[in-house]
Design a protein around this motif. Structure first.
Motif, PDB file in Angstrom:
ATOM      1  N   GLU A   1       0.786  -0.892  -0.041  1.00 34.25           N
ATOM      2  CA  GLU A   1       0.098   0.093   0.062  1.00 34.25           C
ATOM      3  C   GLU A   1       0.766   1.301  -0.176  1.00 34.25           C
ATOM      4  OE1 GLU A   1      -3.225   2.030  -0.536  1.00 34.25           O
ATOM      5  OE2 GLU A   1      -3.150  -0.058  -0.156  1.00 34.25           O
ATOM      6  N   ARG A   2       1.947   1.048   1.111  1.00 30.59           N
ATOM      7  CA  ARG A   2       2.831   2.695   0.818  1.00 30.59           C
ATOM      8  C   ARG A   2       3.506   2.769  -0.350  1.00 30.59           C
ATOM      9  NH1 ARG A   2       3.210   4.824   5.374  1.00 30.59           N
ATOM     10  NH2 ARG A   2       1.636   5.106   7.001  1.00 30.59           N
ATOM     11  N   LEU A   3       3.714   1.188  -1.400  1.00 30.55           N
ATOM     12  CA  LEU A   3       4.945   1.683  -1.864  1.00 30.55           C
ATOM     13  C   LEU A   3       4.178   2.345  -3.467  1.00 30.55           C
ATOM     14  CD1 LEU A   3       6.658  -1.390  -2.013  1.00 30.55           C
ATOM     15  CD2 LEU A   3       7.623   0.542  -2.124  1.00 30.55           C
ATOM     16  N   CYS A   4       2.137   2.036  -3.415  1.00 24.97           N
ATOM     17  CA  CYS A   4       1.925   2.517  -4.299  1.00 24.97           C
ATOM     18  C   CYS A   4       1.326   3.664  -4.221  1.00 24.97           C
ATOM     19  CB  CYS A   4       0.549   1.211  -4.911  1.00 24.97           C
ATOM     20  SG  CYS A   4       0.918  -0.291  -5.561  1.00 24.97           S
ATOM     21  N   ARG A   5       1.622   4.051  -3.098  1.00 21.16           N
ATOM     22  CA  ARG A   5       1.155   5.412  -2.688  1.00 21.16           C
ATOM     23  C   ARG A   5       2.561   6.730  -2.775  1.00 21.16           C
ATOM     24  NH1 ARG A   5      -3.904   5.610  -2.053  1.00 21.16           N
ATOM     25  NH2 ARG A   5      -4.878   4.384  -1.166  1.00 21.16           N
ATOM     26  N   TYR A   6       3.333   6.000  -1.837  1.00 17.86           N
ATOM     27  CA  TYR A   6       4.689   6.638  -2.251  1.00 17.86           C
ATOM     28  C   TYR A   6       5.799   6.625  -2.676  1.00 17.86           C
ATOM     29  CZ  TYR A   6       1.055   7.806   2.139  1.00 17.86           C
ATOM     30  OH  TYR A   6       0.297   8.120   2.834  1.00 17.86           O
ATOM     31  N   GLY A   7       6.169   5.371  -3.148  1.00 19.72           N
ATOM     32  CA  GLY A   7       6.985   5.030  -3.851  1.00 19.72           C
ATOM     33  C   GLY A   7       7.911   4.276  -3.011  1.00 19.72           C
ATOM     34  N   TYR A   8       8.750   3.998  -3.835  1.00 18.61           N
ATOM     35  CA  TYR A   8      10.371   2.860  -2.978  1.00 18.61           C
ATOM     36  C   TYR A   8      10.559   4.401  -1.314  1.00 18.61           C
ATOM     37  CZ  TYR A   8      14.606   0.352  -1.836  1.00 18.61           C
ATOM     38  OH  TYR A   8      15.372  -0.070  -1.227  1.00 18.61           O
ATOM     39  N   ASN A   9      10.982   5.448  -1.035  1.00 15.07           N
ATOM     40  CA  ASN A   9      11.382   6.536  -0.991  1.00 15.07           C
ATOM     41  C   ASN A   9      10.664   6.411   0.111  1.00 15.07           C
ATOM     42  OD1 ASN A   9      14.043   5.657  -1.579  1.00 15.07           O
ATOM     43  ND2 ASN A   9      13.620   7.302  -3.316  1.00 15.07           N
TER      44      ASN A   9
ATOM     45  N   PHE B   1       4.406  -1.204 -10.324  1.00  4.17           N
ATOM     46  CA  PHE B   1       5.028  -1.225 -11.213  1.00  4.17           C
ATOM     47  C   PHE B   1       5.584  -0.436 -11.527  1.00  4.17           C
ATOM     48  CE2 PHE B   1       4.617  -5.959 -10.336  1.00  4.17           C
ATOM     49  CZ  PHE B   1       5.863  -5.864  -9.307  1.00  4.17           C
ATOM     50  N   GLY B   2       4.182   0.778 -11.592  1.00  6.37           N
ATOM     51  CA  GLY B   2       4.415   1.701 -12.618  1.00  6.37           C
ATOM     52  C   GLY B   2       4.938   2.609 -11.410  1.00  6.37           C
ATOM     53  N   MET B   3       5.339   2.672 -10.360  1.00  4.65           N
ATOM     54  CA  MET B   3       6.290   3.647  -9.695  1.00  4.65           C
ATOM     55  C   MET B   3       7.480   2.982  -8.891  1.00  4.65           C
ATOM     56  SD  MET B   3       3.864   5.544  -7.367  1.00  4.65           S
ATOM     57  CE  MET B   3       4.677   6.155  -6.195  1.00  4.65           C
ATOM     58  N   LEU B   4       7.194   1.650  -9.117  1.00  2.00           N
ATOM     59  CA  LEU B   4       9.386   1.130  -9.231  1.00  2.00           C
ATOM     60  C   LEU B   4      10.036   1.705 -10.564  1.00  2.00           C
ATOM     61  CD1 LEU B   4       8.491  -2.725  -7.511  1.00  2.00           C
ATOM     62  CD2 LEU B   4       9.495  -0.273  -6.643  1.00  2.00           C
ATOM     63  N   ALA B   5       8.780   1.438 -11.454  1.00  2.00           N
ATOM     64  CA  ALA B   5       9.712   1.869 -12.950  1.00  2.00           C
ATOM     65  C   ALA B   5      10.271   3.759 -13.067  1.00  2.00           C
ATOM     66  CB  ALA B   5       8.721   1.710 -14.682  1.00  2.00           C
ATOM     67  N   ALA B   6       9.289   4.258 -12.161  1.00  2.00           N
ATOM     68  CA  ALA B   6       9.606   5.655 -12.060  1.00  2.00           C
ATOM     69  C   ALA B   6      11.519   5.589 -11.766  1.00  2.00           C
ATOM     70  CB  ALA B   6       8.401   6.449 -11.415  1.00  2.00           C
ATOM     71  N   GLU B   7      11.594   4.978 -10.610  1.00  2.00           N
ATOM     72  CA  GLU B   7      12.439   4.938  -9.668  1.00  2.00           C
ATOM     73  C   GLU B   7      13.554   3.761  -9.969  1.00  2.00           C
ATOM     74  OE1 GLU B   7      10.305   6.469  -4.995  1.00  2.00           O
ATOM     75  OE2 GLU B   7       9.921   4.324  -5.986  1.00  2.00           O
ATOM     76  N   VAL B   8      12.899   3.160 -11.177  1.00  2.00           N
ATOM     77  CA  VAL B   8      14.434   2.061 -10.828  1.00  2.00           C
ATOM     78  C   VAL B   8      15.574   2.249 -11.776  1.00  2.00           C
ATOM     79  CG1 VAL B   8      14.294   2.510 -14.322  1.00  2.00           C
ATOM     80  CG2 VAL B   8      14.435   0.139 -12.334  1.00  2.00           C
TER      81      VAL B   8
END
Length: 183
Positions: A20-28, A104-111
């Motif tokens: 939930e947090r990853l999908c809302r706020y990203g890895y960081n 994965f959209g969030m993670l792709a932006a931060e990859v």
């Protein structure tokens, strides 16, 4: 036995919170402290199940990808139109019902700034999803890439504009342009 089951439940709840947090706020935007608060455990308990943040996020990504791919099922058991509609529905649920980004959209932006094991899971998801779409579209590789990019972009627009209908518009245009219900 009850202790083992309790541990499985706690680990699953940790994964749920992290997702939930990853999908809302990203890895960081994810911290063990916040996850512990969500789950109602101490931060040390989160570290017990997932010693590092990369290990936790990679586990979340694996679970998310595996669930998505299992939901898609056999790509050749559907017409191309049905396959695209199924992928569209998965993205729609993420935006409209869960009110969040695709993990994965969030993670792709931060990859570029992700630990290698997390980046590898993001690449695996996209590679396997593209492979599934290519099979579902009977070998149309470029079309599979365009469709996945359109859905991910639709999710991004929906979030940026705070308007879930943006994804619906992308889906409608894509369906009207490329597919008919006859397959």
């Amino acid at each position: 036995m009850a202790t083992a089951r309790r541990g499985e439940v706690t680990a699953a709840r940790i994964l749920d919170s992290a997702e939930e947090r990853l999908c809302r706020y990203g890895y960081n935007g994810v911290s063990f402290r916040d996850i512990a608060a969500d789950v109602g455990v101490k931060s040390a308990s989160v570290h017990y199940f997932f010693p590092t943040k990369p290990a936790l996020v990679a586990a979340v990504a694996r679970r998310y990808a595996d669930l998505c791919l299992a939901e898609l099922g056999d790509p050749q058991a559907r017409t191309p139109a049905e396959a695209v509609a199924l992928v569209a529905e998965m993205f729609r649920r993420t935006v409209a019902e869960k009110k969040r980004m695709c993990l994965f959209g969030m993670l792709a932006a931060e990859v570029g700034g992700l630990p290698s094991e997390v980046g590898a899971e993001a690449r695996r998801f996209f590679a396997e999803t593209l492979a599934w779409l290519r099979l579902a579209l009977r070998g149309e590789a470029a079309e599979a890439e365009a469709i996945l990019a359109a859905f991910e972009g639709g999710v991004l627009l929906a979030r940026a504009m705070d308007d879930p209908a943006m994804l619906e518009k992308v889906t409608e245009r894509l369906a009207a342009r490329h597919f008919t219900t006859s397959g």
